[in-house]
Design an enzyme around this catalytic site. Structure first.
Site, PDB file in Angstrom:
ATOM      1  N   PHE A 258       0.816  -1.222   0.000  1.00  0.00           N
ATOM      2  CA  PHE A 258       0.000   0.000   0.000  1.00  0.00           C
ATOM      3  C   PHE A 258       0.843   1.263   0.000  1.00  0.00           C
ATOM      4  O   PHE A 258       0.416   2.308   0.488  1.00  0.00           O
ATOM      5  CB  PHE A 258      -0.983   0.012   1.185  1.00  0.00           C
TER       6      PHE A 258
ATOM      7  N   GLY B 273       0.001  -7.216  -5.326  1.00  0.00           N
ATOM      8  CA  GLY B 273      -1.334  -7.766  -5.139  1.00  0.00           C
ATOM      9  C   GLY B 273      -2.387  -7.373  -6.160  1.00  0.00           C
ATOM     10  O   GLY B 273      -3.427  -8.017  -6.256  1.00  0.00           O
TER      11      GLY B 273
ATOM     12  N   ILE C 191      -9.926  -1.196 -19.358  1.00  0.00           N
ATOM     13  CA  ILE C 191      -9.776  -2.134 -18.250  1.00  0.00           C
ATOM     14  C   ILE C 191      -9.334  -3.478 -18.836  1.00  0.00           C
ATOM     15  O   ILE C 191     -10.035  -4.082 -19.636  1.00  0.00           O
ATOM     16  CB  ILE C 191     -11.109  -2.265 -17.483  1.00  0.00           C
ATOM     17  N   LEU C 192      -8.157  -3.917 -18.443  1.00  0.00           N
ATOM     18  CA  LEU C 192      -7.570  -5.107 -19.059  1.00  0.00           C
ATOM     19  C   LEU C 192      -8.151  -6.392 -18.489  1.00  0.00           C
ATOM     20  O   LEU C 192      -8.158  -7.418 -19.160  1.00  0.00           O
ATOM     21  CB  LEU C 192      -6.055  -5.100 -18.853  1.00  0.00           C
ATOM     22  N   ASN C 193      -8.569  -6.328 -17.245  1.00  0.00           N
ATOM     23  CA  ASN C 193      -9.123  -7.525 -16.604  1.00  0.00           C
ATOM     24  C   ASN C 193     -10.149  -7.044 -15.605  1.00  0.00           C
ATOM     25  O   ASN C 193      -9.804  -6.512 -14.548  1.00  0.00           O
ATOM     26  CB  ASN C 193      -8.003  -8.322 -15.922  1.00  0.00           C
TER      27      ASN C 193
ATOM     28  N   THR D 238      -9.745  -8.521 -11.862  1.00  0.00           N
ATOM     29  CA  THR D 238      -8.711  -7.989 -10.971  1.00  0.00           C
ATOM     30  C   THR D 238      -8.904  -6.493 -10.749  1.00  0.00           C
ATOM     31  O   THR D 238      -8.636  -5.985  -9.659  1.00  0.00           O
ATOM     32  CB  THR D 238      -7.295  -8.263 -11.521  1.00  0.00           C
TER      33      THR D 238
ATOM     34  N   GLN E 168      -9.388  -4.622  -7.225  1.00  0.00           N
ATOM     35  CA  GLN E 168      -8.534  -3.501  -6.852  1.00  0.00           C
ATOM     36  C   GLN E 168      -9.386  -2.354  -6.298  1.00  0.00           C
ATOM     37  O   GLN E 168      -9.045  -1.735  -5.290  1.00  0.00           O
ATOM     38  CB  GLN E 168      -7.767  -3.073  -8.120  1.00  0.00           C
TER      39      GLN E 168
ATOM     40  N   GLY F 146      -4.163   4.391 -14.602  1.00  0.00           N
ATOM     41  CA  GLY F 146      -3.967   3.622 -13.370  1.00  0.00           C
ATOM     42  C   GLY F 146      -5.194   3.703 -12.483  1.00  0.00           C
ATOM     43  O   GLY F 146      -5.842   4.739 -12.414  1.00  0.00           O
TER      44      GLY F 146
ATOM     45  N   GLU G  98      -4.827   3.897  -7.002  1.00  0.00           N
ATOM     46  CA  GLU G  98      -5.031   4.931  -5.976  1.00  0.00           C
ATOM     47  C   GLU G  98      -6.458   5.457  -5.976  1.00  0.00           C
ATOM     48  O   GLU G  98      -7.056   5.670  -4.916  1.00  0.00           O
ATOM     49  CB  GLU G  98      -4.077   6.116  -6.187  1.00  0.00           C
TER      50      GLU G  98
HETATM   51 MO1  MOS Z   1       0.915   3.536  -4.106  1.00  0.00          MO
HETATM   52  S1  MOS Z   1       0.682   4.621  -2.345  1.00  0.00           S
HETATM   53  O1  MOS Z   1       1.874   4.612  -5.046  1.00  0.00           O
HETATM   54  O2  MOS Z   1       1.748   2.127  -3.561  1.00  0.00           O
END
Ligand code: MOS
Length: 731
Positions: free
Chosen positions: A235, A462, A623-625, A628, A632, A695, A698
């Site tokens: 994290f 993860g 979205i590739l998957n 997952t 996330q 991404g 976050e």
């Molecule tokens: Mo994230 S806080 O950039 O692992």
């Protein structure tokens, strides 16, 4: 194409390729590695927050059973600090007698067993010359640094616009210190062979660990190998190299044997960073009809006395709304605290909490629906630069999220929705995160068995990187996912950036895609003049590949397989490299967006809050998957529930000691706290990279806490401006 249309091998949700290893207990995490002759190290930590070590008596510890060496500042060698700031170089440990925070490492005991090392550490006698620590953000003696991480904004005339605004909100929000608390205790295993060093580590960036270690010990980087094929969560805690990593390598060098060091759970609270607490003041001005005219956002948070971590609390404030007058700044206050670090949604998770709650207060004052207020101030272009967005589907996030949630059933006034005595509240918030795509490389090869191997020195903490990269490679090579083996977590592989800043899928996925396309090209190059090949003279754009057979476009029955080409040309395998970098030719602003909706039930007698539903609508590009990616976002939402209602690292105000450094006392959201979480992906592939992704790591947490806090206000009429929101706030 919509965001959820996936590439062929991707499917809507390929199961995790590393899942069987993990459930069988066969995935090798750093703590699972053992070597013949391995010794064990334990850390001793300071019990004052400031001052000097006057005396450190290691005689009893050194004579204790099994002890090989006790290392303190009195006998530790000087270690060099790597350049590169926070991600690489911590201040080298054990270099002098100063204590800068409670929990600072002051000794390492190395023994035959971990138990012997721990027992011996308790025999070390330490005498301090304590000083009065700086622990309070408001302490006038503390040094201050402004906008050390960038992210400050100043546009227009904020004081003038605020003075003439019809409606104003002037509020202060606070968020608690939170600790990343991955389940896996951070561990380092190190061994030397001459000047060559091998390290297994819990890290989000093996290359950074290599640089830090090579610099600290003055050995060539080429002789340092760092492995992290599996990391038990992070994290953000693994985004930098921490002092215990250097100390493990130091211990191994001194005893001339492999050494393993596993942090205790309590040490995880002081040794690998945490999300710093914040105090945020916001002034917002608007017209009577809800057009934002000014936002001033100031954030204050602690920083370590002599370390470099900083984050921006106002990055999203600068761009979420089409407001002409905006100022934002973050001030770090140097205190006698352990170094904070990035924690999921760093900067944005607390920053957007304050902004989105303040906007909810404005909506309430205006008598305007919270979604409507955000739509009224929608930023069609980047409000700071005036550039268009690469893609932005925030409007769809609001609309689709509201529809899925049933937002329009909301009765506006606080305390106006009930089920018997239970108060019901609906709240929402916007979310934004600017993902960071750093340069990355990958290598792909296909051998005579027809299987592909793809490698890069990235990590998978993860989110499903093994799985998604397998899919990207399979698609680019025209192979089934089962014929692709993707490997990561080893500095001997092509270099990759940190798994962080929501940027690795874009960076690594693009590098993997490029390497695989180069590999296809390498096969075509081999047969370019091959009279026996039906592919003679074909360019990559002229072929399709399916099941490992390359065919001229439109003639799937023709062509030949990778294997046939290798055999006929007497080759054992072909290999190609690929590199990726952030596109600089697009005159547009990237960004990930989202809208979060939460329903809470509040027991008016007990003050008990239950989050009963969350809808997260995310524009994450392609979205590739979906499986997952949904996981996330669910994980980030659970973190957001913890942030809103549970998580708080409590520091004793007099001593700086963390008072709740156990999983019994530091509360995280568990299954009983987690409701139905509904995740919707909207938007288009992002042209910033060849695979179209943004991404999502976050943004999964950003906006969750304010949606919950706003729902609590709607349920109860109580505006709680301090996280976590607890029973005591609602009684
Ligand atoms: Mo994230 S806080 O950039 O692992």
């Amino acid at each position: 194409m919509t965001a959820t249309q996936t590439m062929t091998a991707a499917g809507r949700g390929l199961d995790r390729v590393d899942g069987p290893l993990k459930v069988a207990g066969a995935a090798p995490y750093p703590a699972d590695f053992s070597f013949p002759g391995m010794a064990h190290a334990t850390l001793l930590q300071a019990t004052v927050a400031a001052g000097r070590i006057r005396r450190i008596d290691t005689r009893a510890a050194g004579a204790a059973p099994g002890v090989l060496v006790v290392i303190t500042h009195e006998n530790a060698p000087r270690l060099a600090r790597a350049p590169g700031g926070i991600t690489i170089g911590p201040p080298p440990p054990l270099q002098d007698d100063r204590v800068l925070h409670h929990g600072q490492h002051i000794a390492v005991v190395v023994a035959e067993t971990a138990e012997q090392a721990t027992a011996a550490a308790e025999l070390i006698g330490v005498g301090y010359e304590p000083a009065e620590p700086l622990l309070d953000l408001a302490d006038p003696r503390a040094d201050r640094v402004e906008n050390a991480a960038g992210g400050g904004v100043a546009r227009g005339d904020v004081p003038g616009a605020l003075a003439s605004a019809d409606v104003k909100v002037d509020v202060t929000y606070t968020t608690a210190t939170e600790t990343n608390n991955p389940l896996g205790l951070f561990c380092t295993v190190a061994f030397w062979d001459g000047d060559a060093l091998t390290v297994h580590d819990c890290t989000q960036g093996p290359a950074f660990v290599r640089t830090a270690l090579a610099t600290a010990f003055g050995v060539p980087e080429s002789g340092v190998r760092v492995l992290a094929p599996f990391v038990g969560g992070a994290f953000g805690a693994g985004l930098r190299v921490w002092q215990h990593v250097l100390l493990t390598a130091l211990a191994a060098r001194i005893v001339g044997r492999p050494v393993k060091l596993v942090l205790t759970r309590a040490q995880m609270f002081t040794s690998v960073g945490y999300r710093p607490r914040t105090v945020q003041h916001l002034e917002i001005g608007a017209t009577r009809t809800g057009e934002l005219v000014a936002i001033d956002h100031e954030g204050i948070e602690p920083a370590a006395m002599e370390d470099v971590f900083a984050e921006s609390l106002t990055r999203s404030t600068a761009l979420l709304y089409a407001c002409p007058n905006v100022t934002g700044r973050t001030t770090q206050v140097r205190l006698n605290v352990a170094c904070p670090t990035w924690m999921r949604g760093p900067g944005e998770a607390p920053g957007v909490f304050a902004l989105e709650c303040a906007l909810d207060e404005l909506a309430h004052k205006l008598g305007c629906d919270p979604v409507e207020l955000r739509l009224r101030n929608y930023a069609d272009v980047h409000p700071q630069t005036g550039k268009r967005w690469t893609t932005k589907a925030l409007r769809a996030c609001y609309e689709r999220g509201a529809e899925r949630f049933g937002w329009w059933r909301r009765i506006p006034g606080p305390r106006s929705m009930r089920d018997g005595r239970t108060l019901i509240g609906y709240g929402m918030a916007s979310a934004h995160y600017g993902y960071v795509q750093a340069p990355c490389q990958a290598r792909a090869s296909i051998g005579r068995d027809g299987a592909a191997y793809v490698r890069s020195a990235a990590t998978d903490i993860g989110p499903g990187t093994y799985t998604v990269m397998t899919q990207v490679a399979a698609d680019a090579l025209g192979l089934p996912a089962a014929a692709v083996r993707f490997e990561l977590g080893d500095t001997e592989m092509p270099p990759a950036p940190l798994q962080g800043g929501s940027g690795l899928t874009a960076a690594l996925g693009s590098a993997v895609h490029t390497a695989c396309r180069q590999l296809v090209q390498a096969f075509l190059d081999v047969v370019a003049n091959d009279v026996e090949s039906p592919l003679r003279g074909c360019a990559a754009a002229d072929v399709t590949i399916s099941g490992g057979r390359i065919s001229p476009a439109g003639e799937p029955a023709d062509g030949e397989t990778y294997v046939a080409i290798l055999i006929r040309h007497g080759l054992t395998e072909l290999t190609a490299d690929g590199a990726s970098a952030r596109r600089r030719d697009l005159d547009a602003e990237p960004g990930t967006f989202g809208a979060k909706f939460a329903e809470v039930h509040v027991d008016p007698d007990l003050g008990l809050v239950r989050v009963t539903r969350v809808v997260a609508a995310i524009d994450g590009g392609r979205i590739l998957n979906e499986k997952t990616a949904t996981s996330q976002v669910i994980g980030g939402t659970v973190g957001g529930i913890g942030m809103a209602l549970l998580e708080e690292t409590v520091c004793d105000p007099g001593t700086g000691r963390v008072a709740n450094a156990t999983f019994g006392d530091y509360l995280v959201a568990v299954n009983a706290d987690v409701p139905d979480i509904d995740v919707i992906f909207v938007g288009e592939p992002d042209p910033m990279n060849p695979i179209g992704v943004k991404g999502i790591g976050e943004i999964a947490i950003v906006g969750v806490a304010p949606a919950i806090a706003n729902a609590i206000f709607h349920a109860t009429g109580r505006r709680v401006r301090s996280l976590p929101i607890t029973l005591a706030d609602l009684l």
